[in-house]
Design a protein around this motif. Structure first.
Motif, short mmCIF file in Angstrom:
data_model
loop_
_atom_site.label_atom_id
_atom_site.label_comp_id
_atom_site.label_asym_id
_atom_site.label_seq_id
_atom_site.Cartn_x
_atom_site.Cartn_y
_atom_site.Cartn_z
N MET A 1 0.84 -1.17 0.00
CA MET A 1 0.00 0.00 0.00
C MET A 1 0.89 1.25 0.00
SD MET A 1 -3.42 1.00 2.04
CE MET A 1 -4.07 -0.55 1.64
N ILE A 2 0.59 2.20 -0.87
CA ILE A 2 1.38 3.43 -0.98
C ILE A 2 0.56 4.60 -0.45
CG2 ILE A 2 2.53 5.02 -2.56
CD1 ILE A 2 3.00 2.58 -4.40
N VAL A 3 1.15 5.31 0.49
CA VAL A 3 0.54 6.49 1.09
C VAL A 3 1.29 7.71 0.58
CG1 VAL A 3 -0.01 7.68 3.25
CG2 VAL A 3 -0.06 5.17 3.16
N TYR A 4 0.55 8.72 0.16
CA TYR A 4 1.15 9.94 -0.40
C TYR A 4 0.61 11.15 0.35
CZ TYR A 4 2.42 13.33 -4.11
OH TYR A 4 2.94 14.39 -4.83
N THR A 5 1.50 12.03 0.74
CA THR A 5 1.11 13.31 1.33
C THR A 5 1.99 14.39 0.73
OG1 THR A 5 0.52 14.44 3.39
CG2 THR A 5 2.65 13.29 3.36
N VAL A 6 1.53 15.61 0.82
CA VAL A 6 2.25 16.74 0.23
C VAL A 6 2.35 17.89 1.24
CG1 VAL A 6 1.55 16.20 -2.13
CG2 VAL A 6 0.14 17.71 -0.76
N GLY A 7 3.34 18.75 1.01
CA GLY A 7 3.48 19.92 1.86
C GLY A 7 4.72 20.71 1.52
N THR A 8 4.94 21.75 2.29
CA THR A 8 6.12 22.60 2.11
C THR A 8 7.29 22.04 2.90
OG1 THR A 8 4.65 24.50 1.86
CG2 THR A 8 6.96 24.97 2.31
N PHE A 9 7.03 21.62 4.11
CA PHE A 9 8.03 21.05 5.02
C PHE A 9 9.21 21.99 5.23
CE2 PHE A 9 5.65 17.54 3.18
CZ PHE A 9 5.16 16.95 4.34
N ASP A 10 8.88 23.27 5.41
CA ASP A 10 9.88 24.28 5.73
C ASP A 10 10.10 24.25 7.24
OD1 ASP A 10 11.63 26.34 5.13
OD2 ASP A 10 10.10 27.91 5.26
N LEU A 11 11.32 24.42 7.67
CA LEU A 11 11.64 24.38 9.09
C LEU A 11 11.06 23.12 9.73
CD1 LEU A 11 11.04 28.13 10.02
CD2 LEU A 11 13.19 27.03 9.39
N LEU A 12 11.57 21.98 9.30
CA LEU A 12 11.09 20.67 9.75
C LEU A 12 10.98 20.64 11.27
CD1 LEU A 12 10.36 17.95 8.46
CD2 LEU A 12 12.72 17.25 8.84
N HIS A 13 9.83 20.20 11.79
CA HIS A 13 9.57 20.21 13.23
C HIS A 13 8.75 18.99 13.64
CE1 HIS A 13 5.53 21.57 12.23
NE2 HIS A 13 6.05 22.56 11.52
N VAL A 14 8.45 18.88 14.94
CA VAL A 14 7.77 17.69 15.45
C VAL A 14 6.36 17.53 14.89
CG1 VAL A 14 9.14 17.53 17.56
CG2 VAL A 14 7.02 18.84 17.59
N GLY A 15 5.72 18.60 14.51
CA GLY A 15 4.41 18.49 13.87
C GLY A 15 4.51 17.76 12.54
N HIS A 16 5.55 18.10 11.76
CA HIS A 16 5.80 17.39 10.51
C HIS A 16 6.08 15.91 10.79
CE1 HIS A 16 7.24 21.44 8.76
NE2 HIS A 16 6.05 21.16 8.24
N LEU A 17 6.92 15.66 11.78
CA LEU A 17 7.28 14.29 12.11
C LEU A 17 6.06 13.47 12.52
CD1 LEU A 17 9.58 12.29 12.31
CD2 LEU A 17 9.96 13.05 14.66
N ALA A 18 5.18 14.06 13.33
CA ALA A 18 3.96 13.35 13.74
C ALA A 18 3.09 13.02 12.53
CB ALA A 18 3.17 14.21 14.75
N LEU A 19 2.96 13.97 11.61
CA LEU A 19 2.19 13.73 10.38
C LEU A 19 2.79 12.59 9.58
CD1 LEU A 19 0.17 14.45 8.05
CD2 LEU A 19 1.97 15.97 7.21
N LEU A 20 4.10 12.63 9.37
CA LEU A 20 4.76 11.63 8.54
C LEU A 20 4.71 10.25 9.19
CD1 LEU A 20 7.73 13.86 7.36
CD2 LEU A 20 5.71 13.19 6.02
N GLU A 21 4.87 10.19 10.49
CA GLU A 21 4.79 8.89 11.17
C GLU A 21 3.36 8.33 11.10
OE1 GLU A 21 6.60 9.83 14.97
OE2 GLU A 21 8.52 9.03 14.27
N TYR A 22 2.36 9.21 11.21
CA TYR A 22 0.97 8.76 11.06
C TYR A 22 0.76 8.21 9.64
CZ TYR A 22 -3.99 8.89 10.11
OH TYR A 22 -5.27 8.55 9.71
N CYS A 23 1.22 8.95 8.65
CA CYS A 23 1.08 8.51 7.25
C CYS A 23 1.74 7.15 7.06
CB CYS A 23 1.70 9.53 6.30
SG CYS A 23 0.80 11.09 6.17
N LYS A 24 2.92 6.97 7.59
CA LYS A 24 3.64 5.70 7.45
C LYS A 24 2.84 4.56 8.08
CE LYS A 24 7.22 3.05 6.55
NZ LYS A 24 7.74 2.81 5.21
N SER A 25 2.14 4.85 9.18
CA SER A 25 1.37 3.80 9.87
C SER A 25 0.18 3.32 9.04
CB SER A 25 0.87 4.31 11.23
OG SER A 25 -0.23 5.20 11.07
N LEU A 26 -0.20 4.08 8.02
CA LEU A 26 -1.35 3.72 7.18
C LEU A 26 -1.01 2.71 6.09
CD1 LEU A 26 -2.90 7.27 6.63
CD2 LEU A 26 -3.69 5.49 8.21
N GLY A 27 0.28 2.58 5.74
CA GLY A 27 0.65 1.68 4.65
C GLY A 27 2.12 1.36 4.66
#
Length: 147
Positions: free
Chosen positions: A1-27
């Motif tokens: 299963m492939i999960v795709y998300t998009v964004g700017t990801f400027d000034l990478l922070h824990v909010g980005h990390l939480a989003l990406l880890e959630y996305c990874k958990s989906l597939g």
């Protein structure tokens, strides 16, 4: 299963990390689309602080991210098609702009999923930038007062 998300990801922070880890958990595979400066400037007043190639490099270094791809047009259908994404993850500020409606229509017709997530209230690139500006103002104000 492939999960795709998009964004700017400027000034990478824990909010980005939480989003990406959630996305990874989906597939099994997480693909991340990173908006070019031109794309960001089409809907925000300023371009990102961190250049696109460096934003992509930081995302590639994260163990939860498998694929990183830039996008230079404000549309998501081509990325979903190229990746054959099963799930497209969007943020709470999604809205009903034509490029959003187009990808929703494509995903529905292709039998794919779209998942909307709430932003992590702990931090944001905007708040980080505001803190830096405030601290910079305080330091320069202090220097003038002391001098």
């Amino acid at each position: 299963m492939i999960v795709y998300t998009v964004g700017t990801f400027d000034l990478l922070h824990v909010g980005h990390l939480a989003l990406l880890e959630y996305c990874k958990s989906l597939g099994g595979v997480l693909a991340v689309g990173v908006a070019s400066d031109r794309v960001v400037n089409s809907y925000k007043p300023n371009v990102p602080v961190i250049p696109l190639d460096q934003r992509m490099e930081m995302l590639r270094a994260l163990r939860c991210v498998d694929i990183v791809r830039p996008y230079d047009e404000l549309e998501y259908v081509s990325g979903c098609k190229e990746l054959n994404a099963d799930i497209f993850v969007i943020g709470e500020d999604w809205g009903n702009k034509p490029h959003n409606i187009a990808v929703e229509s494509y995903l529905k017709s292709a039998g794919k999923q779209i998942k909307q997530v709430l932003y992590n209230p702990r931090t944001s690139s905007t708040s980080i930038k505001q803190n830096v500006i405030a601290q910079s103002y305080n330091v320069s104000n202090l220097k003038t007062t002391v001098a």
